[in-house]
Design an enzyme around this catalytic site. Sequence first.
Site, PDB file in Angstrom:
ATOM      1  N   CYS A  98       0.835  -1.188   0.000  1.00  0.00           N
ATOM      2  CA  CYS A  98       0.000   0.000   0.000  1.00  0.00           C
ATOM      3  C   CYS A  98       0.874   1.243   0.000  1.00  0.00           C
ATOM      4  O   CYS A  98       2.040   1.209   0.363  1.00  0.00           O
ATOM      5  CB  CYS A  98      -0.903   0.023   1.225  1.00  0.00           C
ATOM      6  SG  CYS A  98      -1.983  -1.416   1.392  1.00  0.00           S
TER       7      CYS A  98
ATOM      8  N   ARG B  31       4.350  -0.078  -6.195  1.00  0.00           N
ATOM      9  CA  ARG B  31       4.164  -0.903  -5.012  1.00  0.00           C
ATOM     10  C   ARG B  31       2.994  -1.870  -5.182  1.00  0.00           C
ATOM     11  O   ARG B  31       2.870  -2.815  -4.403  1.00  0.00           O
ATOM     12  CB  ARG B  31       3.922  -0.008  -3.786  1.00  0.00           C
ATOM     13  CG  ARG B  31       5.083   0.907  -3.482  1.00  0.00           C
ATOM     14  CD  ARG B  31       4.685   2.065  -2.574  1.00  0.00           C
ATOM     15  NE  ARG B  31       4.418   1.632  -1.211  1.00  0.00           N
ATOM     16  CZ  ARG B  31       5.304   1.639  -0.245  1.00  0.00           C
ATOM     17  NH1 ARG B  31       6.544   2.036  -0.489  1.00  0.00           N
ATOM     18  NH2 ARG B  31       4.979   1.276   0.971  1.00  0.00           N
TER      19      ARG B  31
ATOM     20  N   TRP C  99      -3.611  -2.541  -1.296  1.00  0.00           N
ATOM     21  CA  TRP C  99      -3.678  -3.966  -1.615  1.00  0.00           C
ATOM     22  C   TRP C  99      -4.593  -4.598  -0.576  1.00  0.00           C
ATOM     23  O   TRP C  99      -4.385  -4.444   0.629  1.00  0.00           O
ATOM     24  CB  TRP C  99      -2.307  -4.626  -1.533  1.00  0.00           C
ATOM     25  CG  TRP C  99      -1.599  -4.796  -2.831  1.00  0.00           C
ATOM     26  CD1 TRP C  99      -0.432  -4.220  -3.206  1.00  0.00           C
ATOM     27  CD2 TRP C  99      -1.992  -5.609  -3.942  1.00  0.00           C
ATOM     28  NE1 TRP C  99      -0.075  -4.617  -4.462  1.00  0.00           N
ATOM     29  CE2 TRP C  99      -1.015  -5.469  -4.951  1.00  0.00           C
ATOM     30  CE3 TRP C  99      -3.098  -6.443  -4.183  1.00  0.00           C
ATOM     31  CZ2 TRP C  99      -1.083  -6.122  -6.174  1.00  0.00           C
ATOM     32  CZ3 TRP C  99      -3.177  -7.102  -5.411  1.00  0.00           C
ATOM     33  CH2 TRP C  99      -2.173  -6.930  -6.379  1.00  0.00           C
TER      34      TRP C  99
ATOM     35  N   ASN D  42      -1.307   1.300   6.243  1.00  0.00           N
ATOM     36  CA  ASN D  42      -0.578   0.167   5.672  1.00  0.00           C
ATOM     37  C   ASN D  42      -0.333  -0.852   6.775  1.00  0.00           C
ATOM     38  O   ASN D  42      -0.038  -0.476   7.908  1.00  0.00           O
ATOM     39  CB  ASN D  42       0.779   0.600   5.117  1.00  0.00           C
ATOM     40  CG  ASN D  42       0.663   1.500   3.910  1.00  0.00           C
ATOM     41  OD1 ASN D  42      -0.413   1.690   3.368  1.00  0.00           O
ATOM     42  ND2 ASN D  42       1.785   2.061   3.494  1.00  0.00           N
ATOM     43  N   GLY D  43      -0.389  -2.144   6.449  1.00  0.00           N
ATOM     44  CA  GLY D  43      -0.047  -3.172   7.417  1.00  0.00           C
ATOM     45  C   GLY D  43      -1.260  -3.953   7.901  1.00  0.00           C
ATOM     46  O   GLY D  43      -2.315  -3.964   7.261  1.00  0.00           O
TER      47      GLY D  43
ATOM     48  N   GLU E 265      20.119 -21.295   3.202  1.00  0.00           N
ATOM     49  CA  GLU E 265      19.879 -19.925   2.742  1.00  0.00           C
ATOM     50  C   GLU E 265      20.779 -18.936   3.466  1.00  0.00           C
ATOM     51  O   GLU E 265      21.321 -18.008   2.858  1.00  0.00           O
ATOM     52  CB  GLU E 265      18.402 -19.570   2.952  1.00  0.00           C
ATOM     53  CG  GLU E 265      18.047 -18.101   2.773  1.00  0.00           C
ATOM     54  CD  GLU E 265      18.320 -17.549   1.381  1.00  0.00           C
ATOM     55  OE1 GLU E 265      18.255 -16.315   1.224  1.00  0.00           O
ATOM     56  OE2 GLU E 265      18.620 -18.332   0.446  1.00  0.00           O
TER      57      GLU E 265
ATOM     58  N   LYS F 123      23.478 -16.503   1.623  1.00  0.00           N
ATOM     59  CA  LYS F 123      23.509 -15.051   1.777  1.00  0.00           C
ATOM     60  C   LYS F 123      24.911 -14.577   2.170  1.00  0.00           C
ATOM     61  O   LYS F 123      25.428 -13.590   1.641  1.00  0.00           O
ATOM     62  CB  LYS F 123      22.506 -14.599   2.835  1.00  0.00           C
ATOM     63  CG  LYS F 123      21.080 -14.535   2.376  1.00  0.00           C
ATOM     64  CD  LYS F 123      20.866 -13.399   1.389  1.00  0.00           C
ATOM     65  CE  LYS F 123      19.608 -13.643   0.569  1.00  0.00           C
ATOM     66  NZ  LYS F 123      19.714 -14.738  -0.392  1.00  0.00           N
TER      67      LYS F 123
ATOM     68  N   GLU G 131      27.433 -14.997  -0.822  1.00  0.00           N
ATOM     69  CA  GLU G 131      27.253 -14.234  -2.054  1.00  0.00           C
ATOM     70  C   GLU G 131      27.519 -12.740  -1.882  1.00  0.00           C
ATOM     71  O   GLU G 131      27.836 -12.072  -2.867  1.00  0.00           O
ATOM     72  CB  GLU G 131      25.858 -14.469  -2.653  1.00  0.00           C
ATOM     73  CG  GLU G 131      24.673 -13.990  -1.856  1.00  0.00           C
ATOM     74  CD  GLU G 131      23.350 -14.375  -2.514  1.00  0.00           C
ATOM     75  OE1 GLU G 131      23.349 -14.761  -3.704  1.00  0.00           O
ATOM     76  OE2 GLU G 131      22.315 -14.293  -1.837  1.00  0.00           O
TER      77      GLU G 131
ATOM     78  N   HIS H  19      28.537 -36.835   9.636  1.00  0.00           N
ATOM     79  CA  HIS H  19      28.789 -37.525   8.359  1.00  0.00           C
ATOM     80  C   HIS H  19      29.745 -36.729   7.477  1.00  0.00           C
ATOM     81  O   HIS H  19      29.634 -36.786   6.241  1.00  0.00           O
ATOM     82  CB  HIS H  19      27.467 -37.789   7.644  1.00  0.00           C
ATOM     83  CG  HIS H  19      26.570 -38.721   8.390  1.00  0.00           C
ATOM     84  ND1 HIS H  19      26.640 -40.091   8.264  1.00  0.00           N
ATOM     85  CD2 HIS H  19      25.595 -38.476   9.301  1.00  0.00           C
ATOM     86  CE1 HIS H  19      25.738 -40.659   9.054  1.00  0.00           C
ATOM     87  NE2 HIS H  19      25.083 -39.698   9.697  1.00  0.00           N
TER      88      HIS H  19
ATOM     89  N   LYS I  13      20.860 -10.150 -10.911  1.00  0.00           N
ATOM     90  CA  LYS I  13      19.587 -10.272 -10.213  1.00  0.00           C
ATOM     91  C   LYS I  13      18.726 -11.367 -10.817  1.00  0.00           C
ATOM     92  O   LYS I  13      18.088 -12.130 -10.105  1.00  0.00           O
ATOM     93  CB  LYS I  13      18.838  -8.926 -10.264  1.00  0.00           C
ATOM     94  CG  LYS I  13      17.551  -8.907  -9.446  1.00  0.00           C
ATOM     95  CD  LYS I  13      17.847  -9.119  -7.973  1.00  0.00           C
ATOM     96  CE  LYS I  13      16.600  -9.157  -7.130  1.00  0.00           C
ATOM     97  NZ  LYS I  13      16.886  -9.590  -5.752  1.00  0.00           N
TER      98      LYS I  13
END
Length: 608
Positions: free
Chosen positions: A2, A27, A74, A98-99, A480, A484, A487, A503, A603
């Site tokens: 929003c 947005r 939204w 918003n939220g 992940e 991060k 990279e 192992h 990207k």
Amino acid sequence: MCGIIGIIGRETVAPRLVDALKRLEYRGYDSAGIATLENGQLDRRRAEGKLRNLEARLGEDPLPGTIGIGHTRWATHGVPNEANAHPHATARLAVVHNGIIENFRDLKADLAADGYTFESETDSEVVAVYVTRQMDRGLGARDAVSSTLKRLEGAFSLAFLFTGDETLLIGARRGSPLAIGEGRGEMFLGSDAIALSPFTDAVRYLEDGDWTVVTRDGAEIFDALDRPVERPIRRSVGKAFYVDKGNHRHFMQKEIYEQPEVLAHTLGSFVDMTTGRTRLPQGQVLDFSGVRRIAISACGTGYYAALVGRYYFERYARIACDLDVASEFRYRESPLADVDLALFVSQSGETADTLASLRYAKEQGLKTAAVVNVQESTIAREADVVFPTLAGPEIGVASTKAFTCQLIALAALAIRAGVDRGVIDGEGELELTKALAEAPRLVNAALHAEGAIELLARDMATHRHALFLGRGFSYPLAMEGALKLKEISYIHAEGYAAGELKHGPIALIDETMPVVVIAPHDRVFEKTVSNMQEVAARGGKIVLFTDESGAAAGAVKTTHSIVLPDMPEILTPIVYAVPLQLLAYHTAVQMGTDVDQPRNLAKSVTVE
């Protein structure tokens, strides 16, 4: 996401409000509206759909006035229609929001018991009515808003306009961003510098928990305890760039901080927050009742989101899932005779291997679905069913907000699948969606750990290798988190299932090896503790991400501990992703790398 705009101007503000909202179209939104005051009288115009519909309404029935607020919405609570569009208004005020207000049902019941009525299905209207009741009880606008903020639970930003006062706007933020713009004899509120850029380049950003009283002469800012505070004026570059870093050093940091807001909007596509029932995004049709097996494929961070998604579908919907890296899936020529649905996850919707895998599945006659952040992308166009994530533009190469939006979308889809298959009953659905609604607030709480994480990052930056461990939902997060770190800081890092430690990876453990352990106090916590003890026995440096219950257990001595609030298990992958992102970010900053555009990476990978 929003968008919010507020203006105390010197000329008619309605055209300027609409112009600012156009700058927030990136947005995403499904309705829009503005409210203004003239001679102290409040009036508003709202319209479903695109801003051109609102402009048409204003062309037919203009709004005068030199003060006003505007919003692009939204839908989260209630369908996207004019009645649910913002601003929401009472006789005393209008508000844009918003939220998500998590406790809106309790507040609404309290207000209804006092005889107050409602015109919409939204949580936002509850804020307007609650402030109104406070004013009806004799409080002024400032005190009414201040007392209301203390009752609200969730992540949100708000802007208020008050009947009879053409010199006053009040704004507040908790989680969702809000900025103050200062002009010559004019003042502004906005979701970000982009909305304010046509009017001023002098911007002050509210910090989490701040609220502000804005008049024509300036702005007073207060913290969550109502203490006056100062926030520095920053010169915005919003005029020069379509997307602005705001008061953040890098786009990646800004996008990490946008997560409470974008999670709320993505969740609103999959859950009717008014009823607590799951749904598919508008226009999408998929019945999971006959789905026995799902083939899931993705690349990079999307693959780790898909791995969490597999856990979700198998746990909550009891659907067996096969998971492949897309670059392997497309060449493995997997037999798909017993697969009922092929699901693909991509931020850009253009990833070459993922797109090729989708086309392979279609050639095999499978129904295809895609979780994507760009609805106009090739994958979105070619999939049979599209599940959009509403993360908004992600500029930083290392995915952050797109990843957590993928997770919350996959969690909601798994719940929907469980309901379709009769695995989850009505009460279970309500319990799980109530848990998901806590995500924006808990992610915002996780952001408060940034100071401790920055200190940890100074230590991490002195090492050249790291291990990440986790079990259950935390296993994909371990991978992940390692991705991060490697990279953007260029530190070699590997993520493992904690049970695999013996192992092979245990051979690497010594006093120079940091071992990052993701261990919420869940059903596998004790087993993870056993792995931590194995690390400790070999002199490894344990960095523990846990919750209050896990920290209280105090089972193993750690070098660093980051403690998050206790939370439902379904939320742990979403919330724990945030401190791992911050760890990678601050480590990279310490090492002086190019955070937003790390070497050798792009990207969107549109070639093999």
